[in-house]
Motif scaffolding. Structure first.
Motif, PDB file in Angstrom:
ATOM      1  N   VAL A  44       0.813  -1.218   0.000  1.00 13.81           N
ATOM      2  CA  VAL A  44       0.000   0.000   0.000  1.00 13.81           C
ATOM      3  C   VAL A  44       0.845   1.266   0.000  1.00 13.81           C
ATOM      4  N   GLY A  45       2.151   1.125   0.115  1.00 15.98           N
ATOM      5  CA  GLY A  45       2.973   2.321   0.138  1.00 15.98           C
ATOM      6  C   GLY A  45       4.455   1.998   0.152  1.00 15.98           C
ATOM      7  N   LEU A  46       5.226   3.054   0.298  1.00 18.64           N
ATOM      8  CA  LEU A  46       6.681   2.971   0.262  1.00 18.64           C
ATOM      9  C   LEU A  46       7.234   3.950   1.296  1.00 18.64           C
ATOM     10  N   ALA A  47       8.322   3.588   1.937  1.00 18.93           N
ATOM     11  CA  ALA A  47       8.929   4.474   2.939  1.00 18.93           C
ATOM     12  C   ALA A  47      10.439   4.340   2.879  1.00 18.93           C
ATOM     13  N   HIS A  48      11.112   5.324   3.414  1.00 22.24           N
ATOM     14  CA  HIS A  48      12.568   5.234   3.517  1.00 22.24           C
ATOM     15  C   HIS A  48      13.059   5.903   4.782  1.00 22.24           C
ATOM     16  N   LEU A  49      14.167   5.406   5.267  1.00 20.90           N
ATOM     17  CA  LEU A  49      14.955   6.029   6.322  1.00 20.90           C
ATOM     18  C   LEU A  49      16.392   5.726   5.952  1.00 20.90           C
ATOM     19  N   ARG A  50      17.075   6.744   5.404  1.00 25.47           N
ATOM     20  CA  ARG A  50      18.415   6.517   4.867  1.00 25.47           C
ATOM     21  C   ARG A  50      19.166   7.847   4.824  1.00 25.47           C
ATOM     22  N   PRO A  51      20.482   7.802   4.629  1.00 27.51           N
ATOM     23  CA  PRO A  51      21.246   9.042   4.569  1.00 27.51           C
ATOM     24  C   PRO A  51      20.707   9.961   3.467  1.00 27.51           C
ATOM     25  N   SER A  52      20.506  11.216   3.822  1.00 28.17           N
ATOM     26  CA  SER A  52      19.936  12.182   2.887  1.00 28.17           C
ATOM     27  C   SER A  52      20.932  12.547   1.794  1.00 28.17           C
ATOM     28  N   LYS A  53      20.413  12.702   0.593  1.00 31.86           N
ATOM     29  CA  LYS A  53      21.213  13.228  -0.504  1.00 31.86           C
ATOM     30  C   LYS A  53      21.027  14.744  -0.638  1.00 31.86           C
ATOM     31  N   LEU A  56      20.483  16.920   2.398  1.00 36.75           N
ATOM     32  CA  LEU A  56      20.941  17.609   3.596  1.00 36.75           C
ATOM     33  C   LEU A  56      22.417  17.303   3.837  1.00 36.75           C
ATOM     34  N   PRO A  57      23.116  18.159   4.549  1.00 40.63           N
ATOM     35  CA  PRO A  57      24.561  18.001   4.689  1.00 40.63           C
ATOM     36  C   PRO A  57      24.956  16.778   5.495  1.00 40.63           C
ATOM     37  N   GLY A  58      26.071  16.187   5.085  1.00 39.71           N
ATOM     38  CA  GLY A  58      26.646  15.111   5.870  1.00 39.71           C
ATOM     39  C   GLY A  58      25.868  13.826   5.890  1.00 39.71           C
ATOM     40  N   GLY A  59      24.916  13.643   4.978  1.00 34.43           N
ATOM     41  CA  GLY A  59      24.143  12.408   4.964  1.00 34.43           C
ATOM     42  C   GLY A  59      23.271  12.218   6.177  1.00 34.43           C
ATOM     43  N   LEU A  60      22.683  13.297   6.693  1.00 37.21           N
ATOM     44  CA  LEU A  60      21.784  13.189   7.841  1.00 37.21           C
ATOM     45  C   LEU A  60      20.677  12.169   7.563  1.00 37.21           C
ATOM     46  N   PRO A  61      20.231  11.418   8.565  1.00 38.25           N
ATOM     47  CA  PRO A  61      19.191  10.398   8.335  1.00 38.25           C
ATOM     48  C   PRO A  61      17.855  11.048   7.983  1.00 38.25           C
ATOM     49  N   GLU A  62      17.360  10.743   6.811  1.00 39.60           N
ATOM     50  CA  GLU A  62      16.127  11.359   6.295  1.00 39.60           C
ATOM     51  C   GLU A  62      15.030  10.307   6.150  1.00 39.60           C
TER      52      GLU A  62
END
Length: 242
Positions: free
Chosen positions: A144-153, A155-161
């Protein structure tokens, strides 16, 4: 929250309270309260080292307490199961994004020209920290959907997004809240991340309201994913229990 194709170049984001955002990581690394982000070429060598060190501290916080898993977890709630995204989920996820409504705030219409398939294929090739990544949101036997929790492309320094996408036909039942809350708690409580960040399009009222209910704090704005977005952060002491 939104993910499509990034706009090259530098972007100025104001973080009024960045010194409180990563629970002391930036104090050790010396990150400033206003940072310019974009391609690495727009950061000095010292700035890049500072951001990289801040991010190492963010991810190290969980590892030092022995709670970081060796691989991505399956997350279960009362009604949903978030499974690590695998090829078996691909066709169903692509099907969700053939509805143009799903691309309203993405800056790119994924329903056109095979872009949804490309998006899913890109997510399947994720090579970041193994505890993070992309999840298929499943209710019963349906994706029913899609989600992510991964280093941001973005935000600086790959913050978890974090990001969440619920199929248009499944709205109105609180499923997006349930999935997003579970993934947020997994990041803050299960993985002991010092912060979780979200980028939400300024016109995406439902997701802005959801982020507020989850306890995210608005700390800035910037141009991300081909459009204007609010920058949000959730911290262990401020995130809602929903």
């Amino acid at each position: 929250m939104d993910e499509s194709r990034s706009t090259p170049g530098s972007k100025e984001i104001e973080f009024p309270a960045l010194d409180a955002v990563t629970s002391g990581a930036e104090e050790s690394a010396g990150v400033r309260s206003s940072v310019e982000v974009g391609a690495d070429d727009f950061l000095s060598a010292d700035e890049r080292r500072e951001l990289d060190e801040a991010m190492r501290l963010v991810y190290r916080a969980g590892a030092s307490q022995g709670v970081m898993a060796e691989k991505q977890a399956t997350i279960e709630t009362a009604r949903l199961r978030l499974e690590p995204l695998e090829p078996v989920h691909a066709d169903a996820v692509v099907g969700l994004f053939t509805d143009p409504v799903m691309s309203t705030y993405l800056g790119t219409d994924l329903s056109q020209g095979g872009l949804a398939r490309t998006m899913v294929d890109n997510r399947l090739t994720y090579e970041g920290p193994p505890q993070l990544g992309h999840w298929a949101i499943i209710r019963g036997d349906q994706v029913v959907g899609l989600a992510h929790l991964r280093p941001s492309k973005e935000l600086p320094g790959g913050l978890p997004e974090i990001g969440w996408y619920l199929g248009a036909s499944y709205g109105g039942a609180g499923l997006a809240t349930e999935a997003a809350w579970a993934l947020l708690r997994h990041g803050l409580d299960g993985l002991r991340l010092a912060s979780v960040w979200a980028l939400v399009h300024v016109d995406n009222a439902p997701s802005l309201n959801l982020a507020a209910r989850l306890g995210f704090l608005q700390v800035g704005k910037g141009h991300h994913y081909n459009g204007p977005h609010r920058v949000h952060v959730a911290l262990p002491g401020t995130a809602s229990t929903c």
